[in-house]
Design an enzyme around this catalytic site. Structure first.
Site, short mmCIF file in Angstrom:
data_model
loop_
_atom_site.label_atom_id
_atom_site.label_comp_id
_atom_site.label_asym_id
_atom_site.label_seq_id
_atom_site.Cartn_x
_atom_site.Cartn_y
_atom_site.Cartn_z
N CYS A 1 0.79 -1.23 0.00
CA CYS A 1 0.00 0.00 0.00
C CYS A 1 0.82 1.28 0.00
CB CYS A 1 -0.93 0.00 1.20
SG CYS A 1 -1.94 -1.48 1.26
N LEU A 2 1.64 1.48 1.02
CA LEU A 2 2.34 2.77 1.12
C LEU A 2 3.16 3.09 -0.14
CD1 LEU A 2 1.21 3.15 3.92
CD2 LEU A 2 3.51 3.35 4.83
#
Ligand code: UGA
Length: 421
Positions: free
Chosen positions: A261-262
């Site tokens: 995600c990040l």
């Protein structure tokens, strides 16, 4: 409520199992038949603490998994939780969002039911209104379907806990009735609800992950400076984080952020900014720091053992963080790649993530435990904050050279060099 969850990845599975626990009837729809088979036999197809228990408790009663989209037709809420992977240029691959929107539309064509389609997948602002709505409505051949965007803030490894104890639930939609219906799906969860527009809800997800990534890169940059000054960055961040305007969270310096995600969301935001003619100086720097950070592990190793070629290097920790088997964008990947490029023999260990890493690096020696990786090693790099590593001590005496560099602050024994402490 009757809920359909489309997508059986981390978010879809956890959302479906948790919504089934809170009294809803949930149909989980996935593309691959293997996942429903596993779920319906009471076993989670992914490792996530607490998920197996939830599935076992509810499967066959309030939770049913399958591949048949027709199940969405009698739902009150249809959550789209499919993957939105990043592409090489940083843009977002929306093919699964498009495919699921078409299938949902087709399934609703003959249904008299008027559900709300809720996008939970992380999608660039505008996607729900410009991609999902038209596709669902076109394939359904009707206009009485409503839409909402409800971003997900679960962290892998603690996702079940996060579902029941979120900081906020963001619901983007255009009218109060839609908001109330989506909020009802979360009945029993005592938390502030934030009603906003669909586009703002989409952006809140990107801006949140970019803020978290910024805090980590900030801590790492300060840590790199602290190391040169002989100051402990963890002591510094303890003092910094006591200011409630900053908060103590996500200030753990180390090898940088990984995960599905990040890195993807920050790259996607950067790509979006570029498309809009903006020069995203800050978020580009966040990514640059994150790319360089893991390679510092190699430089520190070289400073201590000289040439790496031909040396046995133990890599402890392959998952992108602890309590997960996920290696996506793990900071261990660039480290192993660089070690191999420099001619090292890599002996790797992780309690859960070896199968994932074996797919990427089949020629690495994968060990049964940390001890096996450490025997005869010329150096050791600790890449993941697994709790079991905190108990390692005399195992390091089995190394040829007791050179230990840690990329996460987890070891408790003496004689360790930190990446930025
Ligand atoms: C992240 C967000 O924290 C979730 O809120 C969000 O829902 C999720 O992405 C998502 O978009 O689906 P996750 O990727 O599971 O969750 O993991 P994090 O706990 O955020 O950790 C990400 C990376 O940052 C890990 O590699 C971790 O080691 C690193 N990290 C985290 C640090 O280096 N320092 C810290 O202080 C915290």
């Amino acid at each position: 409520m009757r809920i359909a969850v489309v997508g059986g990845g981390y978010v879809g599975l956890v959302t479906a199992a948790c919504l089934a626990k809170t009294g809803n009837t949930v149909n989980l729809i996935t593309r691959s038949p293997a996942k429903p088979a596993s779920i319906n036999s009471g076993k989670s197809p992914i490792y996530e603490p607490g998920l197996d228990d939830l599935i076992r408790e509810n499967v066959g009663r309030t939770l049913i998994a399958g591949t048949d989209y027709r199940k969405v037709s009698d739902s009150d809420l249809i959550f789209i939780c499919v993957g939105t992977p990043g592409q090489k240029d940083g843009s977002t691959d929306l093919s699964m969002v498009r495919a699921s929107s078409r299938s949902i539309g087709e399934a609703l064509r003959k249904s008299g039911n008027s559900p709300i389609v809720v996008v939970k997948s992380t999608v660039p602002p505008g996607t729900t209104e410009r991609v999902v709505c038209p596709l669902v409505l076109e394939h359904a051949g009707r206009l009485d379907i409503r839409f909402a965007m409800n971003p997900e803030f679960l962290r892998e490894g603690v996702a079940v806990h996060d579902f029941f104890h979120p900081d906020r639930i963001v619901i983007g939609c255009s009218d109060a009735a839609t908001f109330e219906m989506v909020a009802s799906g979360y009945y029993g969860i005592d938390v502030p609800f934030f009603k906003t527009s669909i586009n703002a809800a989409e952006m809140i997800k990107y801006a949140s992950n970019a803020a978290l990534a910024t805090k980590i890169s900030y801590a790492n940059e300060i840590g790199n400076i602290c190391k040169k000054l002989g100051i402990d960055v963890y002591e510094v961040m303890k003092g910094v984080g006591m200011d409630p305007r900053i908060s103590p969270y996500f200030l753990n310096a180390g090898a940088g952020f990984g995960g599905s995600c990040l890195p993807k969301d920050v790259s996607s935001l950067m790509h979006l900014a570029g498309q809009l003619g903006e020069n995203p100086v800050l978020i580009r720097a966040v990514m640059d720091i994150n790319h360089l950070q893991p390679l510092r592990m190699i430089s520190l190793l070289e400073q201590q053992i000289g040439k790496i070629s031909g040396k046995r290097i133990a890599v402890l920790g392959l998952a992108f963080k602890n309590n997960t088997d996920d290696v996506r964008e793990s900071q261990s990947i660039p480290v192993i790649r660089e070690l191999i490029r420099k001619g090292a023999h890599v002996a790797a260990y992780d309690p859960l993530a070896i199968p994932g890493m074996r797919d990427l690096f089949p020629d690495v020696e994968y060990c049964r435990d940390a001890k096996e990786a450490l025997i005869g090693a010329d150096g050791c790099l600790v890449m993941t904050e697994w709790q079991e590593f905190s108990r390692l001590s005399e195992e390091f005496d089995l190394m040829k050279n007791r050179v230990i560099i840690e990329g996460r602050r987890i070891l408790t024994c003496a004689g360790v060099e930190g990446i930025c402490w």
